[in-house]
Motif scaffolding. Sequence first.
Motif, PDB file in Angstrom:
ATOM      1  N   PRO A 146       0.834  -1.209   0.000  1.00  0.00           N
ATOM      2  CA  PRO A 146       0.000   0.000   0.000  1.00  0.00           C
ATOM      3  C   PRO A 146       0.869   1.259   0.000  1.00  0.00           C
ATOM      4  O   PRO A 146       2.090   1.154  -0.073  1.00  0.00           O
ATOM      5  N   HIS A 147       0.254   2.427   0.093  1.00  0.00           N
ATOM      6  CA  HIS A 147       1.011   3.667   0.202  1.00  0.00           C
ATOM      7  C   HIS A 147       1.027   4.134   1.652  1.00  0.00           C
ATOM      8  O   HIS A 147       0.231   3.669   2.484  1.00  0.00           O
ATOM      9  N   VAL A 148       1.942   5.051   1.953  1.00  0.00           N
ATOM     10  CA  VAL A 148       2.044   5.609   3.302  1.00  0.00           C
ATOM     11  C   VAL A 148       1.680   7.081   3.299  1.00  0.00           C
ATOM     12  O   VAL A 148       0.887   7.549   4.121  1.00  0.00           O
ATOM     13  N   VAL A 149       2.252   7.862   2.366  1.00  0.00           N
ATOM     14  CA  VAL A 149       2.030   9.314   2.346  1.00  0.00           C
ATOM     15  C   VAL A 149       0.831   9.657   1.468  1.00  0.00           C
ATOM     16  O   VAL A 149      -0.070  10.383   1.883  1.00  0.00           O
ATOM     17  N   SER A 150       0.803   9.127   0.219  1.00  0.00           N
ATOM     18  CA  SER A 150      -0.300   9.447  -0.682  1.00  0.00           C
ATOM     19  C   SER A 150      -0.428   8.366  -1.745  1.00  0.00           C
ATOM     20  O   SER A 150       0.479   7.559  -1.954  1.00  0.00           O
ATOM     21  N   TRP A 151      -1.588   8.405  -2.457  1.00  0.00           N
ATOM     22  CA  TRP A 151      -1.821   7.453  -3.534  1.00  0.00           C
ATOM     23  C   TRP A 151      -0.760   7.572  -4.624  1.00  0.00           C
ATOM     24  O   TRP A 151      -0.508   6.614  -5.355  1.00  0.00           O
ATOM     25  N   GLN A 152      -0.148   8.748  -4.761  1.00  0.00           N
ATOM     26  CA  GLN A 152       0.871   8.978  -5.784  1.00  0.00           C
ATOM     27  C   GLN A 152       1.996   7.949  -5.706  1.00  0.00           C
ATOM     28  O   GLN A 152       2.632   7.645  -6.714  1.00  0.00           O
ATOM     29  N   GLU A 153       2.260   7.437  -4.510  1.00  0.00           N
ATOM     30  CA  GLU A 153       3.382   6.500  -4.331  1.00  0.00           C
ATOM     31  C   GLU A 153       3.210   5.211  -5.123  1.00  0.00           C
ATOM     32  O   GLU A 153       4.189   4.524  -5.428  1.00  0.00           O
ATOM     33  N   ILE A 162       2.157   4.341  -8.210  1.00  0.00           N
ATOM     34  CA  ILE A 162       2.510   4.177  -9.635  1.00  0.00           C
ATOM     35  C   ILE A 162       3.707   5.069  -9.938  1.00  0.00           C
ATOM     36  O   ILE A 162       3.646   6.297  -9.772  1.00  0.00           O
ATOM     37  N   ARG A 163       4.791   4.457 -10.402  1.00  0.00           N
ATOM     38  CA  ARG A 163       6.034   5.192 -10.652  1.00  0.00           C
ATOM     39  C   ARG A 163       6.502   4.926 -12.086  1.00  0.00           C
ATOM     40  O   ARG A 163       6.346   3.821 -12.613  1.00  0.00           O
ATOM     41  N   LEU A 164       7.090   5.965 -12.677  1.00  0.00           N
ATOM     42  CA  LEU A 164       7.613   5.840 -14.035  1.00  0.00           C
ATOM     43  C   LEU A 164       8.996   6.473 -14.088  1.00  0.00           C
ATOM     44  O   LEU A 164       9.157   7.662 -13.768  1.00  0.00           O
ATOM     45  N   ASN A 165       9.977   5.650 -14.434  1.00  0.00           N
ATOM     46  CA  ASN A 165      11.365   6.109 -14.575  1.00  0.00           C
ATOM     47  C   ASN A 165      11.875   6.860 -13.348  1.00  0.00           C
ATOM     48  O   ASN A 165      12.482   7.933 -13.430  1.00  0.00           O
ATOM     49  N   GLY A 166      11.577   6.290 -12.188  1.00  0.00           N
ATOM     50  CA  GLY A 166      12.135   6.792 -10.943  1.00  0.00           C
ATOM     51  C   GLY A 166      11.355   7.894 -10.268  1.00  0.00           C
ATOM     52  O   GLY A 166      11.782   8.411  -9.229  1.00  0.00           O
ATOM     53  N   ALA A 167      10.208   8.282 -10.823  1.00  0.00           N
ATOM     54  CA  ALA A 167       9.410   9.352 -10.225  1.00  0.00           C
ATOM     55  C   ALA A 167       7.954   8.922 -10.131  1.00  0.00           C
ATOM     56  O   ALA A 167       7.491   8.053 -10.872  1.00  0.00           O
ATOM     57  N   GLU A 168       7.233   9.574  -9.211  1.00  0.00           N
ATOM     58  CA  GLU A 168       5.814   9.269  -9.081  1.00  0.00           C
ATOM     59  C   GLU A 168       5.057   9.750 -10.315  1.00  0.00           C
ATOM     60  O   GLU A 168       5.293  10.854 -10.820  1.00  0.00           O
ATOM     61  N   PHE A 169       4.165   8.916 -10.819  1.00  0.00           N
ATOM     62  CA  PHE A 169       3.385   9.239 -12.009  1.00  0.00           C
ATOM     63  C   PHE A 169       2.176  10.086 -11.614  1.00  0.00           C
ATOM     64  O   PHE A 169       1.730  10.067 -10.459  1.00  0.00           O
ATOM     65  N   ASP A 170       1.639  10.819 -12.568  1.00  0.00           N
ATOM     66  CA  ASP A 170       0.446  11.647 -12.345  1.00  0.00           C
ATOM     67  C   ASP A 170      -0.738  10.724 -12.023  1.00  0.00           C
ATOM     68  O   ASP A 170      -1.298  10.072 -12.910  1.00  0.00           O
ATOM     69  N   PHE A 171      -1.118  10.684 -10.738  1.00  0.00           N
ATOM     70  CA  PHE A 171      -2.136   9.738 -10.288  1.00  0.00           C
ATOM     71  C   PHE A 171      -3.498  10.042 -10.908  1.00  0.00           C
ATOM     72  O   PHE A 171      -4.214   9.124 -11.350  1.00  0.00           O
ATOM     73  N   GLU A 172      -3.880  11.324 -10.963  1.00  0.00           N
ATOM     74  CA  GLU A 172      -5.169  11.687 -11.554  1.00  0.00           C
ATOM     75  C   GLU A 172      -5.244  11.221 -13.007  1.00  0.00           C
ATOM     76  O   GLU A 172      -6.252  10.669 -13.447  1.00  0.00           O
ATOM     77  N   ARG A 173      -4.174  11.422 -13.746  1.00  0.00           N
ATOM     78  CA  ARG A 173      -4.138  11.015 -15.157  1.00  0.00           C
ATOM     79  C   ARG A 173      -4.254   9.500 -15.291  1.00  0.00           C
ATOM     80  O   ARG A 173      -4.985   8.988 -16.155  1.00  0.00           O
ATOM     81  N   LEU A 183      -6.653   0.273  -9.538  1.00  0.00           N
ATOM     82  CA  LEU A 183      -5.289   0.784  -9.382  1.00  0.00           C
ATOM     83  C   LEU A 183      -4.305   0.002 -10.251  1.00  0.00           C
ATOM     84  O   LEU A 183      -3.444   0.575 -10.928  1.00  0.00           O
ATOM     85  N   THR A 184      -4.430  -1.299 -10.218  1.00  0.00           N
ATOM     86  CA  THR A 184      -3.515  -2.151 -10.993  1.00  0.00           C
ATOM     87  C   THR A 184      -3.680  -1.883 -12.481  1.00  0.00           C
ATOM     88  O   THR A 184      -2.691  -1.745 -13.217  1.00  0.00           O
ATOM     89  N   ALA A 185      -4.915  -1.817 -12.941  1.00  0.00           N
ATOM     90  CA  ALA A 185      -5.160  -1.538 -14.356  1.00  0.00           C
ATOM     91  C   ALA A 185      -4.600  -0.182 -14.757  1.00  0.00           C
ATOM     92  O   ALA A 185      -4.023  -0.027 -15.840  1.00  0.00           O
ATOM     93  N   ALA A 231       2.766  -7.597  -5.962  1.00  0.00           N
ATOM     94  CA  ALA A 231       1.455  -8.215  -5.770  1.00  0.00           C
ATOM     95  C   ALA A 231       0.766  -7.626  -4.554  1.00  0.00           C
ATOM     96  O   ALA A 231       1.405  -7.083  -3.643  1.00  0.00           O
ATOM     97  N   GLY A 232      -0.560  -7.761  -4.547  1.00  0.00           N
ATOM     98  CA  GLY A 232      -1.321  -7.274  -3.414  1.00  0.00           C
ATOM     99  C   GLY A 232      -1.398  -8.310  -2.306  1.00  0.00           C
ATOM    100  O   GLY A 232      -0.754  -8.189  -1.269  1.00  0.00           O
ATOM    101  N   LEU A 233      -2.180  -9.370  -2.570  1.00  0.00           N
ATOM    102  CA  LEU A 233      -2.389 -10.401  -1.559  1.00  0.00           C
ATOM    103  C   LEU A 233      -2.196 -11.767  -2.221  1.00  0.00           C
ATOM    104  O   LEU A 233      -2.903 -12.101  -3.175  1.00  0.00           O
ATOM    105  N   GLY A 234      -1.241 -12.515  -1.738  1.00  0.00           N
ATOM    106  CA  GLY A 234      -1.010 -13.862  -2.268  1.00  0.00           C
ATOM    107  C   GLY A 234      -0.365 -13.823  -3.629  1.00  0.00           C
ATOM    108  O   GLY A 234       0.738 -13.331  -3.804  1.00  0.00           O
TER     109      GLY A 234
END
Length: 533
Positions: free
Chosen positions: A73-80, A82-93, A113-115, A133-136
């Motif tokens: 899961p995330h700790v600070v925000s949903w932005q954590e 999905i990442r692209l090339n070492g940076a957080e991706f635009d979550f809204e997009r 989220l996965t999709a 993976a999420g669970l299992g």
Amino acid sequence: MLSATDWIESLSPWPSDGFGTERMRALLRELGEPQERFPAIHVVGTNGKSTTTRLTEALLLDGGLSVGAYLSPHVVSWQERIRLNGAEFDFERAITGVRPRAEAVSATQFEALTAAALLAFAEAEVDVAVVEAGLGGRHDATNVLATRVVILTSVALDHMEVLGDTREAIAAEKLAVVQPGCTVVLSEPEWRELAEPQERFPAIHVVGTNGKSTTTRLTEALLLDGGLSVGAYLSPHVVSWQERIRLNGAEFDFERAITGVRPRAEAVSATQFEALTAAALLAFAEAEVDVAVVEAGLGGRHDATNVLATRVVILTSVALDHMEVLGDTREAIAAEKLAVVQPGCTVVLSEPEWRELAEENGAAAVVVTGRSNLALAIAAAESFLGRPVDPHAADGIVLPGRLERRGERPLEIWDGAHNLAAVGWLLPRLPSAPPGGWTIVCSILRDKRPGMMLEALSVLGPTLLATESRNGRALPAAELAALASAHFDRVETLPEPAAARARALELAGRHGAVLVTGSLYLLADLRGEHRDL
């Protein structure tokens, strides 16, 4: 309209109808199968997954690759997440890109989220994605990837209500994400056997409604004649369990095979067929076979054999059987069977109508051949070897319970025709009957449309002895007799197979003919009671 974050937070994190990947796969189909557009490293385990995912991401970036990373899961925000090339991706997009279709299929929070992550990685044309993976694993929404590497970080007792109450059971659920040909990275060597055996040899996978065992044995013979070391796995057996696992043309030591997997199989509460399949695959791996010819049990998509590094798939035939599991049309059943096709493999068909389906599933080549088991075996062996084979190498292959001639006075034939299509195959191949026709000994499983089978068999003669095998799905002899009375002039009820056979031989007389049919389980029971036959 809710923001992407608010919408995601409004979704249930847990599936209301149980875990599984069906809804996730439906969503990905709507999105154009983004997960197929990049290779993946799949990170599973009880602890350490997010850290391992980030570390792997960093190393791959340093290696010059374009990298996507997905965490939970995330700790600070949903932005954590999905990442692209070492940076957080635009979550809204990312969420906006999948929201309409996710809503249409009632996706869970984790599925959406996965999709979103997979679509973002595909559109960015990443070289690789590192996916936590999420669970299992087995039923997790991430178990849809084109996986090149699986990392199992650790196995501990967690989520036991879903994954199982032993470390062995939990490890089996997590390592169910392993795909044929991929590499598995472990920190705990005790899970090596769960991850490896089926990856250590290429396979020819035999699926279909009828003719699988014969085709498997014929293919085995042709490959042996071609100079290869060959494993063969069949089901069910007629004479003994030994028939199921073969190595280089001979039955393998069954006790040894089962002993090799029993502790692990017990730990994960494996079914009978799962334990048998694992025993065969481990035996083949330890023998370092050049190829294994593996007969599927039921269907294909969800069959225990659908774990192979498959080079060739043989679809013997498609008929209406196991409809309660596979579907109620030939098209649905074919789709279940050809779900075993892996990208790049060759598919051998006897029925050309399934070519398009095979190609849609990723077949690199489709070979349509004649409708005989031998034609299928020749095409499969030649596809695997890349050269012609000698068909006469299979001349001596005879399987028990397949048009097996058991006696001459009276003529006695045993054939395990176990569904309507198999009866249709059998009828024109039987020897000519004497003037009184065939006396039939029959047991049929309840789910095999027995009324239609009996009607088809009634063309052979006026007399039927209704019996029942010990299989729990066998129709009781009295019920079978009641159905048969609409099609036969004389029907007798004898629940014990040996007694039914003895009565049939008596009624036929020395100049008559007896057919024992309807189920391989019936033939196995008779073999067990009459080892001298």
